[in-house]
Design a protein around this motif. Structure first.
Motif, PDB file in Angstrom:
ATOM      1  N   LEU A  88       0.767  -1.084   0.021  1.00 36.18           N
ATOM      2  CA  LEU A  88      -0.170   0.388   0.139  1.00 36.18           C
ATOM      3  C   LEU A  88       0.618   1.188   0.082  1.00 36.18           C
ATOM      4  N   LYS A  89       0.842   2.160  -0.841  1.00 42.32           N
ATOM      5  CA  LYS A  89       2.016   3.308  -1.448  1.00 42.32           C
ATOM      6  C   LYS A  89       0.584   4.415  -0.672  1.00 42.32           C
ATOM      7  N   LEU A  90       1.588   5.001   0.526  1.00 45.29           N
ATOM      8  CA  LEU A  90       1.335   6.430   0.922  1.00 45.29           C
ATOM      9  C   LEU A  90       2.245   7.570   0.566  1.00 45.29           C
ATOM     10  N   VAL A  91       1.830   8.316   0.317  1.00 40.06           N
ATOM     11  CA  VAL A  91       2.560   9.761   0.608  1.00 40.06           C
ATOM     12  C   VAL A  91       1.755  11.257   1.084  1.00 40.06           C
ATOM     13  N   LEU A  92       2.460  11.187   2.609  1.00 41.95           N
ATOM     14  CA  LEU A  92       2.110  12.365   3.268  1.00 41.95           C
ATOM     15  C   LEU A  92       1.772  13.725   2.024  1.00 41.95           C
ATOM     16  N   HIS A  93       0.663  14.212   2.874  1.00 46.77           N
ATOM     17  CA  HIS A  93      -0.139  15.549   1.609  1.00 46.77           C
ATOM     18  C   HIS A  93      -0.488  16.393   2.945  1.00 46.77           C
ATOM     19  N   HIS A  94      -0.739  17.219   3.117  1.00 47.28           N
ATOM     20  CA  HIS A  94      -1.365  18.266   4.290  1.00 47.28           C
ATOM     21  C   HIS A  94      -2.355  18.947   3.844  1.00 47.28           C
ATOM     22  N   ARG A  95      -2.872  18.734   2.418  1.00 40.34           N
ATOM     23  CA  ARG A  95      -3.205  19.452   1.237  1.00 40.34           C
ATOM     24  C   ARG A  95      -5.512  18.444   0.792  1.00 40.34           C
ATOM     25  N   THR A  96      -4.778  17.113   1.275  1.00 44.20           N
ATOM     26  CA  THR A  96      -5.355  15.903   0.801  1.00 44.20           C
ATOM     27  C   THR A  96      -6.802  16.388   2.079  1.00 44.20           C
ATOM     28  N   GLU A  97      -7.979  15.480   2.063  1.00 43.85           N
ATOM     29  CA  GLU A  97      -8.827  15.465   2.829  1.00 43.85           C
ATOM     30  C   GLU A  97      -8.651  13.976   2.907  1.00 43.85           C
ATOM     31  N   THR A  98      -7.841  12.720   2.409  1.00 45.77           N
ATOM     32  CA  THR A  98      -7.992  12.038   2.392  1.00 45.77           C
ATOM     33  C   THR A  98      -7.806  10.948   4.031  1.00 45.77           C
ATOM     34  N   THR A  99      -8.177  10.337   4.467  1.00 47.08           N
ATOM     35  CA  THR A  99      -7.794   9.892   5.639  1.00 47.08           C
ATOM     36  C   THR A  99      -7.179   8.722   6.225  1.00 47.08           C
ATOM     37  N   LEU A 100      -6.491   7.763   7.302  1.00 47.72           N
ATOM     38  CA  LEU A 100      -6.322   6.362   7.248  1.00 47.72           C
ATOM     39  C   LEU A 100      -7.227   5.531   6.805  1.00 47.72           C
ATOM     40  N   GLU A 158     -10.370   6.501   5.731  1.00 40.92           N
ATOM     41  CA  GLU A 158     -11.104   5.983   3.726  1.00 40.92           C
ATOM     42  C   GLU A 158     -10.155   4.678   3.050  1.00 40.92           C
ATOM     43  N   LEU A 159      -8.543   5.136   3.427  1.00 41.62           N
ATOM     44  CA  LEU A 159      -7.553   3.962   3.075  1.00 41.62           C
ATOM     45  C   LEU A 159      -7.912   3.277   2.606  1.00 41.62           C
ATOM     46  N   GLU A 160      -8.580   2.454   4.358  1.00 39.40           N
ATOM     47  CA  GLU A 160      -8.581   0.935   5.043  1.00 39.40           C
ATOM     48  C   GLU A 160     -10.182   0.626   3.988  1.00 39.40           C
ATOM     49  N   GLN A 161     -11.071   1.370   4.030  1.00 36.52           N
ATOM     50  CA  GLN A 161     -12.608   1.428   3.174  1.00 36.52           C
ATOM     51  C   GLN A 161     -11.615   1.002   1.573  1.00 36.52           C
ATOM     52  N   GLN A 162     -10.681   1.771   0.850  1.00 40.77           N
ATOM     53  CA  GLN A 162     -10.754   1.632  -0.292  1.00 40.77           C
ATOM     54  C   GLN A 162      -9.505   0.353  -0.288  1.00 40.77           C
ATOM     55  N   ALA A 163      -8.318  -0.074   0.692  1.00 41.15           N
ATOM     56  CA  ALA A 163      -7.633  -0.831  -0.048  1.00 41.15           C
ATOM     57  C   ALA A 163      -7.607  -2.088   1.080  1.00 41.15           C
ATOM     58  N   ALA A 190       3.883  10.976  -7.935  1.00 43.07           N
ATOM     59  CA  ALA A 190       3.893   9.917  -7.065  1.00 43.07           C
ATOM     60  C   ALA A 190       1.964   9.312  -7.325  1.00 43.07           C
ATOM     61  N   LEU A 191       1.208  10.317  -7.325  1.00 46.59           N
ATOM     62  CA  LEU A 191      -0.020   9.863  -7.163  1.00 46.59           C
ATOM     63  C   LEU A 191      -0.159   9.116  -8.543  1.00 46.59           C
ATOM     64  N   GLN A 192       0.647   9.972  -9.645  1.00 51.34           N
ATOM     65  CA  GLN A 192       0.206   8.563 -11.069  1.00 51.34           C
ATOM     66  C   GLN A 192       0.727   7.248 -10.929  1.00 51.34           C
ATOM     67  N   GLN A 193       1.866   7.346  -9.755  1.00 51.14           N
ATOM     68  CA  GLN A 193       2.216   6.066  -9.663  1.00 51.14           C
ATOM     69  C   GLN A 193       2.378   4.842  -8.628  1.00 51.14           C
ATOM     70  N   GLY A 194       0.031   5.426  -7.910  1.00 55.12           N
ATOM     71  CA  GLY A 194      -0.393   4.605  -7.382  1.00 55.12           C
ATOM     72  C   GLY A 194      -0.008   4.935  -5.725  1.00 55.12           C
ATOM     73  N   PHE A 195       0.467   6.132  -6.033  1.00 57.88           N
ATOM     74  CA  PHE A 195       0.633   5.969  -3.950  1.00 57.88           C
ATOM     75  C   PHE A 195      -0.748   7.310  -3.807  1.00 57.88           C
ATOM     76  N   HIS A 196      -1.096   6.707  -2.762  1.00 54.94           N
ATOM     77  CA  HIS A 196      -2.086   7.314  -2.101  1.00 54.94           C
ATOM     78  C   HIS A 196      -2.360   8.599  -1.252  1.00 54.94           C
TER      79      HIS A 196
END
Length: 246
Positions: A168-180, A182-187, A211-217
């Motif tokens: 599971l590829k994650l990139v820290l990004h303080h401007r996103t609204e995605t939470t952990l 929500e990621l668990e629900q997806q992945a 990074a997002l283009q390479q599959g990072f959330h």
């Protein structure tokens, strides 16, 4: 007194005695002031640990090896931390704390805002220093497998290799609204995670987009902007709580 834990670069399987290197011997004899007969715990990074006894306290201490324990205290979540190299002792601190928090590997990165320049002999020296920090952290925190400190890579080179990574590829990004959550629900619940963190000043907008283009959330850790040494500690703690052994 707490029984000292010592790393051996030499494999311990099948041995009855081992001679420690000068650094470990100096720590036992000069710093801890231990003499013959004192109990030790040895580990060689191959899993588990050994009861041991100091036989000779010299420049290269001689140690008797005893019973083996299978316990290695590894997290069920294999985390690779990929992080931009920061200046001064910040990066040393990140390696120490990430090791304590259970990472499986650390990938130093040269990113757009990275101000550290390393190459050749200086890079090799730094790699050895970082690996020793990880070893010392393992001795302190009771880990028996030492995380690998990978050779520093350019950001784009790292992304090329990360493309096929099944973690599971994650990139820290303080401007996103995605939470952990929500990621668990997806992945779903992952067995491995690749965590990407920027250096001082963070990753650039272009690097995050790549990074997002390479599959990072993208992942946000609350409303505050964290420093480069704080962000990985917070993120690793959350990942270990959510999917690891916290």
């Amino acid at each position: 007194m707490r029984i000292p834990r010592i790393y051996s670069a030499e494999s311990l399987a099948g041995k009855s005695e081992v001679q420690l290197d000068e650094a470990a011997s100096r720590h036992l004899v000069k710093v801890l002031r231990l003499g013959p007969g004192r109990p030790l715990i040895l580990f060689d990074g191959e899993g588990g640990e050994y009861e041991a006894e100091l036989l000779e306290a010299g420049k290269k201490a001689l140690v008797k090896i005893g019973a083996h324990s299978e316990e290695d205290y590894q997290s069920p979540l294999a985390i690779t931390l990929a992080i931009g190299i920061s200046r001064g002792d910040r990066f040393d601190w990140v390696i120490q704390k990430a090791t304590e928090l259970g990472v499986a590997a650390i990938q130093p990165l040269f990113t757009e805002r990275c101000e550290v320049k390393l190459s050749g002999e200086r890079m090799e020296k730094k790699l050895g220093q970082w690996q020793q920090i990880a070893i010392s952290a393992c001795e302190q925190c009771a880990r028996n497998r030492v995380p690998e400190i990978l050779s520093p890579q350019k950001f784009t080179q790292f992304l090329d290799h990360a493309r096929s990574d099944a973690a599971l590829k994650l990139v820290l990004h303080h401007r996103t609204e995605t939470t952990l959550a929500e990621l668990e629900q997806q992945a779903g619940r992952p067995d491995a995670a690749l965590l990407l963190v920027g250096p001082e000043g963070g990753l650039s907008a272009e690097e995050i987009e790549l990074a997002l283009q390479q599959g990072f959330h993208p992942l946000r850790l609350g409303p505050r902007v964290l420093r480069t040494e704080t962000a990985p500690v917070a993120a690793l703690s959350v990942l270990q709580f959510q999917w690891g052994d916290f």
